[in-house]
Enzyme design. Structure first.
Site, PDB file in Angstrom:
ATOM      1  N   GLU A 134     -48.946 -11.712 -25.587  1.00 32.81           N
ATOM      2  CA  GLU A 134     -49.972 -10.680 -25.328  1.00 32.81           C
ATOM      3  C   GLU A 134     -50.736 -10.394 -26.628  1.00 32.81           C
ATOM      4  O   GLU A 134     -50.145 -10.410 -27.712  1.00 32.81           O
ATOM      5  CB  GLU A 134     -49.238  -9.400 -24.890  1.00 32.81           C
ATOM      6  CG  GLU A 134     -50.100  -8.158 -24.760  1.00 32.81           C
ATOM      7  CD  GLU A 134     -49.260  -6.872 -24.615  1.00 32.81           C
ATOM      8  OE1 GLU A 134     -48.161  -6.779 -25.210  1.00 32.81           O
ATOM      9  OE2 GLU A 134     -49.715  -5.970 -23.891  1.00 32.81           O
ATOM     10  N   ASN A 152     -56.849  -5.358 -21.422  1.00 31.60           N
ATOM     11  CA  ASN A 152     -55.810  -6.149 -22.071  1.00 31.60           C
ATOM     12  C   ASN A 152     -55.634  -7.382 -21.169  1.00 31.60           C
ATOM     13  O   ASN A 152     -55.078  -7.281 -20.070  1.00 31.60           O
ATOM     14  CB  ASN A 152     -54.525  -5.302 -22.156  1.00 31.60           C
ATOM     15  CG  ASN A 152     -53.426  -5.986 -22.940  1.00 31.60           C
ATOM     16  OD1 ASN A 152     -53.456  -7.188 -23.156  1.00 31.60           O
ATOM     17  ND2 ASN A 152     -52.443  -5.205 -23.351  1.00 31.60           N
ATOM     18  N   LYS A 170     -54.341  -6.651 -17.525  1.00 29.88           N
ATOM     19  CA  LYS A 170     -53.078  -5.899 -17.430  1.00 29.88           C
ATOM     20  C   LYS A 170     -53.228  -4.636 -16.584  1.00 29.88           C
ATOM     21  O   LYS A 170     -54.123  -3.807 -16.832  1.00 29.88           O
ATOM     22  CB  LYS A 170     -52.610  -5.532 -18.835  1.00 29.88           C
ATOM     23  CG  LYS A 170     -51.254  -4.864 -18.924  1.00 29.88           C
ATOM     24  CD  LYS A 170     -50.864  -4.696 -20.390  1.00 29.88           C
ATOM     25  CE  LYS A 170     -49.494  -4.084 -20.588  1.00 29.88           C
ATOM     26  NZ  LYS A 170     -49.172  -3.989 -22.027  1.00 29.88           N
ATOM     27  N   GLU A 223     -52.099   2.327 -25.591  1.00 32.99           N
ATOM     28  CA  GLU A 223     -52.756   1.393 -24.650  1.00 32.99           C
ATOM     29  C   GLU A 223     -53.648   2.132 -23.664  1.00 32.99           C
ATOM     30  O   GLU A 223     -54.699   1.643 -23.263  1.00 32.99           O
ATOM     31  CB  GLU A 223     -51.716   0.559 -23.913  1.00 32.99           C
ATOM     32  CG  GLU A 223     -51.109  -0.515 -24.801  1.00 32.99           C
ATOM     33  CD  GLU A 223     -50.392  -1.565 -24.000  1.00 32.99           C
ATOM     34  OE1 GLU A 223     -51.020  -2.233 -23.166  1.00 32.99           O
ATOM     35  OE2 GLU A 223     -49.170  -1.715 -24.213  1.00 32.99           O
ATOM     36  N   CYS A 250     -46.711  -8.157 -20.512  1.00 34.75           N
ATOM     37  CA  CYS A 250     -45.762  -7.217 -21.137  1.00 34.75           C
ATOM     38  C   CYS A 250     -45.171  -6.195 -20.181  1.00 34.75           C
ATOM     39  O   CYS A 250     -44.282  -6.511 -19.416  1.00 34.75           O
ATOM     40  CB  CYS A 250     -46.395  -6.532 -22.345  1.00 34.75           C
ATOM     41  SG  CYS A 250     -45.126  -5.733 -23.352  1.00 34.75           S
ATOM     42  N   ASN A 269     -45.556  -7.586 -26.439  1.00 34.83           N
ATOM     43  CA  ASN A 269     -45.327  -6.956 -27.754  1.00 34.83           C
ATOM     44  C   ASN A 269     -44.438  -5.767 -27.447  1.00 34.83           C
ATOM     45  O   ASN A 269     -44.941  -4.734 -26.948  1.00 34.83           O
ATOM     46  CB  ASN A 269     -46.627  -6.409 -28.355  1.00 34.83           C
ATOM     47  CG  ASN A 269     -47.566  -7.472 -28.888  1.00 34.83           C
ATOM     48  OD1 ASN A 269     -47.670  -7.703 -30.087  1.00 34.83           O
ATOM     49  ND2 ASN A 269     -48.292  -8.108 -27.983  1.00 34.83           N
TER      50      ASN A 269
HETATM   51  N1  CDT Z   1     -47.116  -4.009 -24.864  1.00 32.84           N
HETATM   52  C1  CDT Z   1     -46.349  -3.359 -23.989  1.00 32.84           C
HETATM   53  O1  CDT Z   1     -46.677  -3.225 -22.814  1.00 32.84           O
HETATM   54  N2  CDT Z   1     -45.210  -2.849 -24.478  1.00 32.84           N
HETATM   55  C2  CDT Z   1     -44.342  -2.039 -23.694  1.00 32.84           C
HETATM   56  C3  CDT Z   1     -43.719  -1.007 -24.537  1.00 32.84           C
HETATM   57  C4  CDT Z   1     -43.268   0.119 -23.720  1.00 32.84           C
HETATM   58  S1  CDT Z   1     -42.915   1.515 -24.638  1.00 32.84           S
HETATM   59  C5  CDT Z   1     -44.364   2.401 -24.614  1.00 32.84           C
HETATM   60  C6  CDT Z   1     -43.255  -2.825 -22.976  1.00 32.84           C
HETATM   61  O2  CDT Z   1     -43.031  -2.537 -21.785  1.00 32.84           O
HETATM   62  O3  CDT Z   1     -42.613  -3.684 -23.557  1.00 32.84           O
END
Ligand code: CDT
Length: 309
Positions: free
Chosen positions: A47, A107, A124, A143, A169, A194
């Protein structure tokens, strides 16, 4: 005859705030060259692959964040990636921040075929985090400030002799993500992520448990929809913030077929037989025979949980 797709899961180590697109694309090309030596048909990157995970930084002026977005794809900095992929005859998928001509921010991930044509785009849908600076968190996850929810649904595409889908993600934690693609016969879902190894709202949560939830979600999604899932991390210490690894290729039975150790740039290649999806799709998860949609109405009628009074 088996339908084999050799997939390279190409993890990126950390990308710092100061790293420019050209240096990241050079790293992505190096991984692609390595995947080519192993005969990969398809390479999958994380991502927001071209930049640091910028949603951890609060730009008071929203427009300042536009520096992290791509206005065209391919653009001058990403064209070399497309050229090299076409040269290798390799399909690819990667994520980036998309700024449309209409000024919308998404995204986004794309699916590029072996000829270098963008055949699929996904934006996303499950955006985690928050919109305004949150003083209660150890670090920010903005985000919801920088992106709007994707408007393309969860489509699938025919490519490489199979049916491919994408998510990004946080989407991987939601069963609906896989099921909507499962209902279109998906045989391989590719996704990048990420994931901070620390929970900004629960400091004591350990990385082990974050990795567990990652594997649990991806393996369940694969098994319950009888599909391959390729999950690729951006990992390591980015600007003092740690992202977990856990890049893996999961088979249609939910088993991890290959997993990449470490948090640096690296690639794992696995020969995935798309016909291995058949057994699950024709037996326990034969949706046409076993699903009972007359009882699933709440899934689309209700967003939040409402316990009885
Ligand atoms: N990038 C992304 O979606 N990361 C989220 C972090 C969640 S915590 C706010 C994930 O689900 O891995």
């Amino acid at each position: 005859m088996a339908r084999i797709v050799k997939v390279a899961a190409a993890q990126l180590g950390p990308i710092q705030l100061a790293d420019d697109r050209a240096s990241v694309v050079a790293r992505m090309i190096a991984l692609m060259d390595e995947a080519a030596t192993q005969g990969a048909d398809l390479i999958v990157y994380p991502e927001l692959a071209l930049t640091t995970f910028f949603p951890r930084w609060h730009h008071k002026d929203r427009a300042e964040a536009d520096q992290w977005f791509e206005r065209e794809m391919p653009g001058p900095e990403t064209q070399p990636l497309f050229d090299r992929a076409r040269g290798h005859g390799m399909a690819m998928s990667f994520g980036y921040a998309e700024l449309t001509p209409e000024g919308r921010h998404y995204n986004t991930s794309i699916l590029v075929d072996k000829e270098g044509a963008i055949v699929g785009k996904y934006r996303k849908i499950h955006l985690p985090g928050h919109e305004e600076f949150d003083t209660e968190r150890a670090f920010q996850h903005l985000e919801k400030r920088y992106f709007e929810p994707g408007d393309l649904g969860f489509p699938v595409w025919r490519m490489l002799g199979g049916v491919f889908g994408m998510c990004i993600c946080n989407d991987r934690r939601w069963p609906e993500t896989y099921r909507v693609m499962g209902l279109q016969g998906v045989e391989m879902v590719v996704l990048g992520y990420n994931t901070p190894s620390v929970n900004s709202q629960m400091g004591e949560e350990r990385m082990d448990s974050r990795l567990f939830h990652h594997r649990l979600s991806v393996q369940a999604g694969a098994y319950q929809n009888a599909t391959w899932v390729v999950a690729v991390a951006k990992a390591g210490e980015e600007d003092g913030h740690h992202l977990m690894g856990g890049t893996m290729i999961v088979d249609p039975n939910g088993f991890i077929a290959a997993e990449l150790p470490g948090e640096d740039d690296g690639v794992i290649v696995h020969a995935c037989d798309l016909d291995a999806t058949r057994f699950g799709k024709e037996t326990i998860f034969d949706f046409a025979r076993h699903r009972r949609i007359e009882h699933y109405g709440l899934i689309t009628q209700r967003t939040g949980a409402e316990p009885p009074p």
